[in-house]
Design a protein around this motif. Structure first.
Motif, short mmCIF file in Angstrom:
data_model
loop_
_atom_site.label_atom_id
_atom_site.label_comp_id
_atom_site.label_asym_id
_atom_site.label_seq_id
_atom_site.Cartn_x
_atom_site.Cartn_y
_atom_site.Cartn_z
N LYS A 119 0.81 -1.23 0.00
CA LYS A 119 0.00 0.00 0.00
C LYS A 119 0.84 1.27 0.00
N GLY A 176 2.68 2.31 -2.13
CA GLY A 176 2.72 2.92 -3.46
C GLY A 176 1.55 3.84 -3.77
N LEU A 177 0.48 3.75 -2.99
CA LEU A 177 -0.76 4.46 -3.34
C LEU A 177 -0.64 5.98 -3.25
N LYS A 178 -0.24 6.51 -2.10
CA LYS A 178 -0.19 7.97 -1.93
C LYS A 178 0.84 8.64 -2.86
N THR A 221 1.72 7.62 -5.79
CA THR A 221 1.14 7.58 -7.14
C THR A 221 0.13 8.72 -7.31
N LEU A 245 3.02 1.79 -13.97
CA LEU A 245 2.53 1.18 -12.73
C LEU A 245 2.83 -0.31 -12.64
N ASN A 262 2.56 -1.65 -9.34
CA ASN A 262 2.12 -1.84 -7.95
C ASN A 262 0.64 -2.19 -7.95
N THR A 318 -2.25 -0.23 -5.65
CA THR A 318 -2.74 1.10 -6.03
C THR A 318 -4.13 1.02 -6.65
N VAL A 359 -8.02 6.58 -8.15
CA VAL A 359 -6.80 6.78 -8.95
C VAL A 359 -7.14 7.07 -10.42
#
Length: 377
Positions: A98, A100-102, A104, A116, A118, A121, A129
């Motif tokens: 997780k 990688g989410l913020k 991105t 991408l 990950n 995400t 996203v």
């Protein structure tokens, strides 16, 4: 193609190291702005000395690295600082989990193109996203071989009737359910085609990775779940296919190599000579086999379809529970087949939130992990 400025989040992992091999081959076409390598400071230091980025990012602030002319950043704040740097033309998100989410989302807000790699995400926050990417006119270029294959096949998504995602079947394709129930960690990690990290290799053994890829494909290509199929293809030569409305099927083929989808994502829309496994030969391959996946033996795929179709926080629960169960299996606390049972139980207990915010997604993820660990005991 013009020189591209790139940052790699997860440069010391499997995808990150292979991306640097691609870039080394094409070094006149890339300038590396930043490398983020978690806590593998030894390898990150080697990479920094070789590729001379402006910044490196380390997971743990207690670990110190001093490199002349290179600024050191730390933790998630460091990742987000990299993703706010508009020097970047493209950012390869190859961290796992997780985390990688913020970053991105931060890159998307700054109108930086994303390659991408990950899964979390899109599995955790695909609606948010993709909406942000559309608002900011940012391309999300898939690095997974299956999604890269679909991307390469599509000319006009409005004319596509079906996505066909291939699966190798993993190490237990021709084993029984009883074999899977007795499987050791070593057996689960013995993937016949791909060399990957432990977590994704176990997901491949249970076929949960295919379930997560279905959710990703739904978001990447805005395709209804009922129009996404999975077919088992042990040779891993056909990486995925699409069927057009007129019944024509287009597939992307190649020898199993992550260098090709990585290169396509970071050089898109150009195709240039780079690292190749070797020239593809139909006569050497000789045969390609396909079969329906056994959803009774691999029920995780059905569970992922259900989570995706339910939407909202269901996919957050699926991802968190599965990851905790996989880690418990790798620690020899549970059996391979328990991974599905535990994830299924957590899905049944989950209270759905239809449109969670990013903060709610992280809170749900945390809560599910705590409860899954309690269930595992």
């Amino acid at each position: 193609m013009e020189k591209r400025r790139i940052s790699i989040l997860g440069s010391t992992g499997s995808i990150g190291t292979q991306a640097l091999e691609v870039i080394e081959k094409l070094q006149d076409k890339f300038e590396i702005i930043a490398l983020a390598g978690g806590n593998n400071t030894e390898l990150l230091t080697e990479q920094a000395k070789k590729f001379k980025p402006k910044y490196i990012c380390i997971g743990n602030p207690d670990k110190k690295v001093n490199l002349d002319g290179i600024k050191t950043l730390y933790g998630t704040e460091g990742l987000e600082e990299i993703c706010s740097n508009k020097e970047n033309d493209i950012i390869l998100v190859a961290v796992s989990g997780k985390i990688g989410l913020k970053p991105t989302l931060k890159a998307i807000e700054n109108k930086i193109q994303i390659a991408l790699a990950n899964k979390e995400t899109l599995v955790m926050a695909g609606d948010i996203v993709m909406k942000k990417a559309k608002e900011n006119n940012v391309k999300i270029l898939p690095v997974d071989s299956e999604h890269s294959a679909i991307h390469q096949c599509i000319k006009d998504i409005t004319q596509v009737d079906k996505l066909i995602i291939t699966a190798s079947g993993g190490p237990f394709l021709h084993k029984t359910v009883e074999d899977m129930k007795k499987a050791t960690v070593k057996e689960a990690l013995a993937h016949p085609r791909w060399h990957m990290g432990k977590k994704i290799t176990v997901d491949s053994a249970t076929l949960m990775n295919k379930g997560l890829e279905i959710i990703e494909a739904h978001h990447l290509f805005n395709m209804p779940y009922e129009k996404i199929d999975v077919v088992v293809h042990p040779q891993s030569i056909v990486h995925s296919a699409i069927e057009y409305a007129d019944g024509s099927v287009i597939a992307q083929l190649g020898l199993p190599s992550m260098h090709i989808p990585i290169q396509y994502a970071i050089t898109y829309p150009n195709r240039i000579p780079g690292i190749k496994s070797k020239s593809f030969s139909f006569s050497e391959i000789a045969r390609l086999d396909f079969e329906k996946p056994d959803f009774e033996k691999f029920p995780s795929v059905k569970l992922a379809y259900h989570a995706g179709q339910t939407g909202g926080s269901a996919t957050v629960c699926l991802n968190a529970a599965n990851e905790e169960a996989v880690m418990a299996f790798l620690d020899n606390k549970i059996s391979l087949y328990d991974i599905y049972e535990i994830t299924h139980k957590m899905m049944e207990k989950h209270t759905l939130i239809k449109s969670p915010s990013i903060d709610e997604i992280f809170e749900i993820d945390k809560e599910v992990r705590i409860k899954t660990r309690e269930l595992i005991g």
